[in-house]
Design an enzyme around this catalytic site. Structure first.
Site, short mmCIF file in Angstrom:
data_model
loop_
_atom_site.label_atom_id
_atom_site.label_comp_id
_atom_site.label_asym_id
_atom_site.label_seq_id
_atom_site.Cartn_x
_atom_site.Cartn_y
_atom_site.Cartn_z
N ASP A 459 74.71 47.60 55.92
CA ASP A 459 74.15 48.13 54.09
C ASP A 459 73.59 49.50 55.29
O ASP A 459 72.82 49.71 55.86
CB ASP A 459 72.88 48.09 53.49
CG ASP A 459 71.99 48.94 52.67
OD1 ASP A 459 72.90 48.45 51.29
OD2 ASP A 459 71.34 49.78 52.56
N ILE A 460 74.11 50.61 54.31
CA ILE A 460 73.01 51.86 55.42
C ILE A 460 71.98 52.36 54.70
O ILE A 460 71.61 52.28 53.85
CB ILE A 460 74.49 53.45 55.14
CG1 ILE A 460 75.77 52.75 55.50
CG2 ILE A 460 73.55 54.48 55.90
CD1 ILE A 460 76.48 54.27 54.43
N GLU A 504 76.36 51.60 49.40
CA GLU A 504 76.45 51.83 51.01
C GLU A 504 76.16 50.66 51.34
O GLU A 504 76.16 50.64 52.64
CB GLU A 504 74.62 52.72 51.40
CG GLU A 504 73.53 51.78 51.13
CD GLU A 504 72.98 51.93 49.51
OE1 GLU A 504 72.59 51.94 49.29
OE2 GLU A 504 73.89 52.52 48.47
#
Length: 580
Positions: A459-460, A504
């Protein structure tokens, strides 16, 4: 090298021809004399009489031959039932040896041949004649790979005048007449040069069919449907007495051992399966090919030019009986006679043609196999050939034009289908697998688990602030940059699958990787992404969860567990990996 070619008209005339050869030998240097006899006549008594005459008049001569579906002499189809090709080798270094084995055990015959060749370094080529009707030659061809790769191998299957008959014979000075045998002629010596090639001239037409069921030379199903359906649906060829003749124009073409092979149907069975001229493997993609005289002769003329460069002194042709049927007796010489302008050309119409390419011996159908021989080096000047170039210059037949149009249209349709199929399983922005597809792959892998499986979820970090501060264009750039890193990882191994899980978030499946190796790769992804600098948002980071799938858990529980590992990475400072 000197060659005499003549037709058998009577026993007296035959003996006279042998006497002429003996007289020629008496005034020339002779290394080996080889007589090859091809006959549409199968009666053994005729051969016994002929071979007795050879033994009497030319006692040192080697002889061999087989039954055929027709013969080629001086580059043209012979009107006589029997032809004799006498080749006299003149260089002292040239060696010839004939072996004959039974074919009740093809593997054993190939094994004995390999032993003989491997202990005789002088062997450069093997020409062979074999009774093969009604039997699979796949194992025989496979076993022939044991022969030294520098040895050229070519030959033809014995046949009969009745194209539906399985009766055939081979014969030689070694063991005489046999209805179930193979004759090998070993050729070599430092001054003997041999080249070989093949011509089909048939071109692929339309779409691919997958062979979904086959048993030897019985082709059962194409695309899970009876094989005959392809001929009726696309070509309206009926299952009647003309089936074989009609399908000769449209054999199957597929790749095997890196080259194109043709396979022609002989008949259609009541269950819709097809009896083929040779084996076809399950799982291969095959296309119907078309035969157009104009296109075939164009291919022949290109081959004539190549053969002319070799400067042979004799040319031997193994031509499929199917090609004779395709052309008809009056026209079939159109594709063999051009070689006569280079060197004396002879051969016969076969039940199958064989040619080694690389280390593999391949069985061909509906094909011309050309063997060229020469003693001594080439001269400085190539011989002019009588290729009728003006016939083809600037012209394309109507069939060829239509086939080209269909081919182009088929390629466009297949490309569109490929793109459509890809779009169904990929994410439009990142070109990674979409969530539905990566989920399907994970579930299938877990259900059929027989190796280590690991999941990685990424996950960003703080991604919402990128969109809010710099806009969605910059957000897309960040997502694409991480996706490119994941694509690069997946491209390095067919056992790593990368997908966009949503927004994301990303998911990776590692098949056959242990937890430590998976974690190392995940850490490299984290570091590489952290080093990536963006135009507006500069550097960003990711949080990562890593798990190994347990034997007793489902895909859903494994996904929940890797999501928990990712949550812990987020909760404990981000830009890190958590392993569960």
């Amino acid at each position: 090298m000197k060659q005499f070619q003549f037709e058998y008209k009577s026993f007296g005339q035959f003996k006279n021809e042998l006497t002429k050869i003996k007289q020629w030998e008496s005034s020339h240097i002779v290394s080996k004399t080889v007589l090859q006899v091809y006959s549409v006549e199968l009666e053994n008594s005729i051969f016994i009489e002929m071979f007795a005459a050879i033994d009497e008049i030319l006692p040192d001569a080697i002889y061999l031959g087989c039954s055929s579906n027709g013969n080629i002499i001086d580059g043209k189809i012979s009107e006589s039932d029997i032809i004799i090709i006498c080749t006299i080798f003149e260089y002292p270094s040239t060696k010839v040896k004939v072996l004959q084995y039974d074919m009740d055990n093809p593997a054993k015959a190939a094994e004995m041949l390999a032993e003989e060749v491997n202990k005789n370094n002088w062997v450069k080529a093997i020409e062979f004649l074999v009774t093969m009707r009604g039997k699979s030659m796949t194992d025989f061809c496979d076993y022939m790979t044991g022969i030294r790769e520098d040895v050229k191998i070519f030959g033809g299957g014995a046949f009969a005048p009745d194209i539906n008959s399985n009766t055939a014979c081979v014969y030689s000075k070694e063991k005489g007449y046999s209805e179930d045998g193979v004759v090998f002629m070993l050729l070599g010596g430092e001054d003997l040069h041999i080249d070989s090639m093949y011509i089909t001239g048939w071109k692929p037409l339309g779409r691919n069919f997958k062979v979904t069921s086959a048993d030897g030379f019985i082709l059962k199903e194409l695309d899970n449907k009876p094989a005959y359906d392809a001929y009726y649906k696309y070509l309206k060829i009926k299952n009647d007495e003309n089936f074989f003749c009609n399908t000769l124009e449209f054999p199957f073409l597929y790749k095997h051992n890196g080259i194109d092979l043709l396979r022609a149907p002989v008949s259609s069975n009541p269950d819709g399966s097809l009896e083929m001229t040779s084996d076809m493997e399950e799982g291969v993609n095959a296309r119907i090919a078309y035969g157009d005289p104009w296109t075939i002769l164009d291919s022949v003329n290109n081959c004539v030019a190549d053969v002319g460069e070799f400067q042979p002194e004799v040319i031997h042709i193994f031509s499929c009986a199917g090609r004779r049927t395709f052309w008809g007796a009056d026209e079939v010489s159109n594709e063999t006679f051009p070689f006569q302008s280079i060197a004396p050309t002879s051969g016969f119409f076969t039940s199958g043609e064989f040619l080694r390419t690389g280390k593999y011996l391949n069985q061909h159908n509906v094909t011309l196999v050309i063997a060229s021989m020469r003693e001594g080096e080439k001269t400085n000047k190539s011989k002019e050939t009588s290729v009728r170039k003006e016939k083809f210059s600037g012209k394309v037949s109507m069939v060829n034009r239509l086939a080209t149009f269909i081919e182009a249209a088929t390629e466009e349709l297949e490309e569109a289908n490929r793109k459509l199929a890809l779009a169904v399983v990929t994410d439009g922005l990142t070109q990674l697998l979409n969530r539905s597809e990566i989920t399907r792959i994970i579930r299938e892998a877990v259900k059929n688990k027989n190796e280590k499986l690991c999941l990685v979820m990424l996950d960003i970090d703080n991604f919402k602030s990128v969109n809010d501060t710099y806009g969605h264009k910059e957000g897309d750039n960040v997502i694409i940059a991480l996706s490119d890193i994941l694509i690069n990882v997946s491209e390095k191994s067919e056992d790593i699958f990368s997908g966009r899980w949503g927004g994301e978030e990303f998911m990776l499946l590692f098949k056959g990787f242990d937890l430590d190796k998976t974690a190392d790769i995940a850490e490299n992804i984290r570091k590489k992404f952290a080093e990536t600098k963006f135009k507006k948002s500069e550097n960003k980071t990711i949080s990562v969860g890593v798990i190994e799938v347990k034997d007793d858990e489902t895909a859903d529980t494994a996904c929940i567990r890797v999501d928990s590992a990712l949550y812990d990475a987020k909760k404990n400072g981000k830009n890190k990996i958590v392993i569960f």
